[in-house]
Write a protein that holds these residues in place. Structure first.
Motif, PDB file in Angstrom:
ATOM      1  N   GLY A   1       4.135 -13.941   8.981  1.00 14.33           N
ATOM      2  CA  GLY A   1       3.459 -13.734   7.719  1.00 14.33           C
ATOM      3  C   GLY A   1       4.412 -13.160   6.687  1.00 14.33           C
ATOM      4  N   GLU A   2       3.899 -12.891   5.495  1.00 11.21           N
ATOM      5  CA  GLU A   2       4.738 -12.372   4.415  1.00 11.21           C
ATOM      6  C   GLU A   2       4.856 -10.857   4.441  1.00 11.21           C
ATOM      7  OE1 GLU A   2       4.131 -16.024   1.224  1.00 11.21           O
ATOM      8  OE2 GLU A   2       3.553 -13.982   0.683  1.00 11.21           O
ATOM      9  N   GLY A   3       4.129 -10.242   5.346  1.00 13.29           N
ATOM     10  CA  GLY A   3       4.311  -8.812   5.557  1.00 13.29           C
ATOM     11  C   GLY A   3       3.442  -7.924   4.686  1.00 13.29           C
ATOM     12  N   SER A   4       3.344  -6.683   5.131  1.00 11.32           N
ATOM     13  CA  SER A   4       2.673  -5.624   4.372  1.00 11.32           C
ATOM     14  C   SER A   4       3.706  -4.557   4.066  1.00 11.32           C
ATOM     15  CB  SER A   4       1.527  -4.995   5.181  1.00 11.32           C
ATOM     16  OG  SER A   4       0.498  -5.919   5.419  1.00 11.32           O
TER      17      SER A   4
ATOM     18  N   LEU B   1       0.840  -1.190   0.000  1.00 14.34           N
ATOM     19  CA  LEU B   1       0.000   0.000   0.000  1.00 14.34           C
ATOM     20  C   LEU B   1       0.879   1.245   0.000  1.00 14.34           C
ATOM     21  CD1 LEU B   1      -1.701   0.528   3.466  1.00 14.34           C
ATOM     22  CD2 LEU B   1       0.217  -1.012   3.096  1.00 14.34           C
ATOM     23  N   ILE B   2       0.306   2.306  -0.555  1.00  8.76           N
ATOM     24  CA  ILE B   2       0.999   3.590  -0.653  1.00  8.76           C
ATOM     25  C   ILE B   2       0.154   4.647   0.030  1.00  8.76           C
ATOM     26  CG2 ILE B   2       1.934   5.342  -2.208  1.00  8.76           C
ATOM     27  CD1 ILE B   2       2.287   3.136  -4.305  1.00  8.76           C
TER      28      ILE B   2
ATOM     29  N   GLN C   1      10.293  -3.683   9.564  1.00 11.85           N
ATOM     30  CA  GLN C   1      11.566  -3.982   8.917  1.00 11.85           C
ATOM     31  C   GLN C   1      11.843  -2.942   7.838  1.00 11.85           C
ATOM     32  OE1 GLN C   1      11.868  -7.825   6.957  1.00 11.85           O
ATOM     33  NE2 GLN C   1      14.095  -7.773   6.993  1.00 11.85           N
ATOM     34  N   ALA C   2      12.715  -2.008   8.132  1.00 14.47           N
ATOM     35  CA  ALA C   2      13.130  -1.029   7.134  1.00 14.47           C
ATOM     36  C   ALA C   2      14.006  -1.717   6.094  1.00 14.47           C
ATOM     37  CB  ALA C   2      13.877   0.111   7.805  1.00 14.47           C
ATOM     38  N   LEU C   3      14.092  -1.124   4.940  1.00 13.92           N
ATOM     39  CA  LEU C   3      14.824  -1.718   3.821  1.00 13.92           C
ATOM     40  C   LEU C   3      16.284  -1.964   4.196  1.00 13.92           C
ATOM     41  CD1 LEU C   3      14.341  -2.598   0.904  1.00 13.92           C
ATOM     42  CD2 LEU C   3      15.205  -0.363   0.172  1.00 13.92           C
TER      43      LEU C   3
ATOM     44  N   ALA D   1       8.265   0.899   5.255  1.00 18.32           N
ATOM     45  CA  ALA D   1       8.914  -0.332   5.712  1.00 18.32           C
ATOM     46  C   ALA D   1       8.024  -1.517   5.384  1.00 18.32           C
ATOM     47  CB  ALA D   1       9.165  -0.281   7.228  1.00 18.32           C
ATOM     48  N   LEU D   2       8.580  -2.694   5.643  1.00 14.53           N
ATOM     49  CA  LEU D   2       7.806  -3.935   5.611  1.00 14.53           C
ATOM     50  C   LEU D   2       7.339  -4.193   7.039  1.00 14.53           C
ATOM     51  CD1 LEU D   2       6.940  -6.499   3.973  1.00 14.53           C
ATOM     52  CD2 LEU D   2       9.083  -7.537   4.771  1.00 14.53           C
ATOM     53  N   TYR D   3       6.050  -4.386   7.221  1.00 17.28           N
ATOM     54  CA  TYR D   3       5.507  -4.657   8.544  1.00 17.28           C
ATOM     55  C   TYR D   3       5.147  -6.143   8.622  1.00 17.28           C
ATOM     56  CZ  TYR D   3       5.635   0.269   9.433  1.00 17.28           C
ATOM     57  OH  TYR D   3       6.087   1.566   9.629  1.00 17.28           O
ATOM     58  N   LEU D   4       5.816  -6.808   9.529  1.00 14.72           N
ATOM     59  CA  LEU D   4       5.655  -8.245   9.691  1.00 14.72           C
ATOM     60  C   LEU D   4       4.811  -8.556  10.914  1.00 14.72           C
ATOM     61  CD1 LEU D   4       9.357  -9.307   9.036  1.00 14.72           C
ATOM     62  CD2 LEU D   4       7.426  -9.723   7.512  1.00 14.72           C
TER      63      LEU D   4
END
Lengths: 113, 117
Positions: free
Chosen positions: A105-108, A11-12, A37-39, A87-90
């Motif tokens: 999970g695979e994250g958002s 999502l943006i 999780q930041a890049l 970021a990726l939210y796990l």
């Protein structure tokens, strides 16, 4: 047996907006935790929910809040989005009040423009 | 506060060979757990292996084994007979004794492993 499911996958948003991410835990699990999780970095613990209450919290501001429902699913809410929230939210679930193995999970993937 | 350090941002290995990923951690506690997680491009964290600090014997899971040096606070992962499917980001993680920590893990920065055919 479905594992941990998260939505949406991508999502943006723009700065200042609010976002809600959702997580359904693995069947039989009663505890949900969230990580950012930041890049290019390792995940950072945000908080953990058990019995619909926040049990532990990492070093994140109050803009980050959550909720756990009676069916053990959970939401992560972030208010007043900043560029640095991209970021990726796990989501991870576990059983026995968080004492058993974590399943992720695979994250958002959130992008803030 | 506990910290986990992975000093190798990237590693590469030839298929069928062996590679070792390094991890060090800092803690004042005596009871804790250590983990290696794999994160492929699909983004899902997958548990590779775990080690309880009270156990002196190093954990082994098929081609994956660890070298746990408690006094040195070192926890390395050895992958034997590397396969193309092993290519991923690998994270070392620490967890306090479970009764107090719940599901809170402290992760390192990760090591990107490339497997060359």
């Amino acid at each position: 047996d479905a594992g941990v499911t998260q939505s949406p996958t991508h999502l943006i948003k723009t700065r200042g907006q609010q976002v809600t991410l959702r997580c359904s835990p693995k069947s039989g699990h009663d505890t949900v935790s969230w990580y950012q999780q930041a890049l290019g970095q390792g995940p950072q613990f945000i908080f953990q929910y058990y019995e619909e209450e926040e049990r532990q919290r990492g070093n994140f501001p109050d803009r980050f809040s959550g909720h756990q429902f009676p069916n053990y699913s959970s939401e992560l809410n972030v208010n007043a989005l900043l560029l640095g929230d991209s970021a990726l939210y796990l989501c991870a679930s576990s059983g026995r009040q968080g004492r058993s193995e974590l399943f992720f999970g695979e994250g958002s993937r959130l992008t803030v423009l | 506060a506990q910290t986990v350090t992975q000093s190798q941002p990237e590693m590469s290995v030839q298929e069928a060979e062996t590679v070792t990923l390094s991890c060090t951690y800092d803690t004042s506690e005596s009871d804790y757990y250590l983990f290696w997680y794999k994160q492929p491009p699909s983004r899902q964290m997958i548990l590779v292996i775990r080690q309880e600090a009270y156990k002196q014997q190093n954990a082994t899971e098929n081609r994956f084994s660890v070298n746990f040096q408690k006094a040195a606070k070192s926890f390395s992962l050895k992958i034997s007979d590397s396969q193309l499917g092993d290519a991923a980001m690998y994270f070392c993680a620490y967890r306090r004794e479970v009764e107090t920590s719940g599901s809170r893990l402290t992760f390192g920065e990760g090591t990107q492993l490339t497997v060359n055919p």
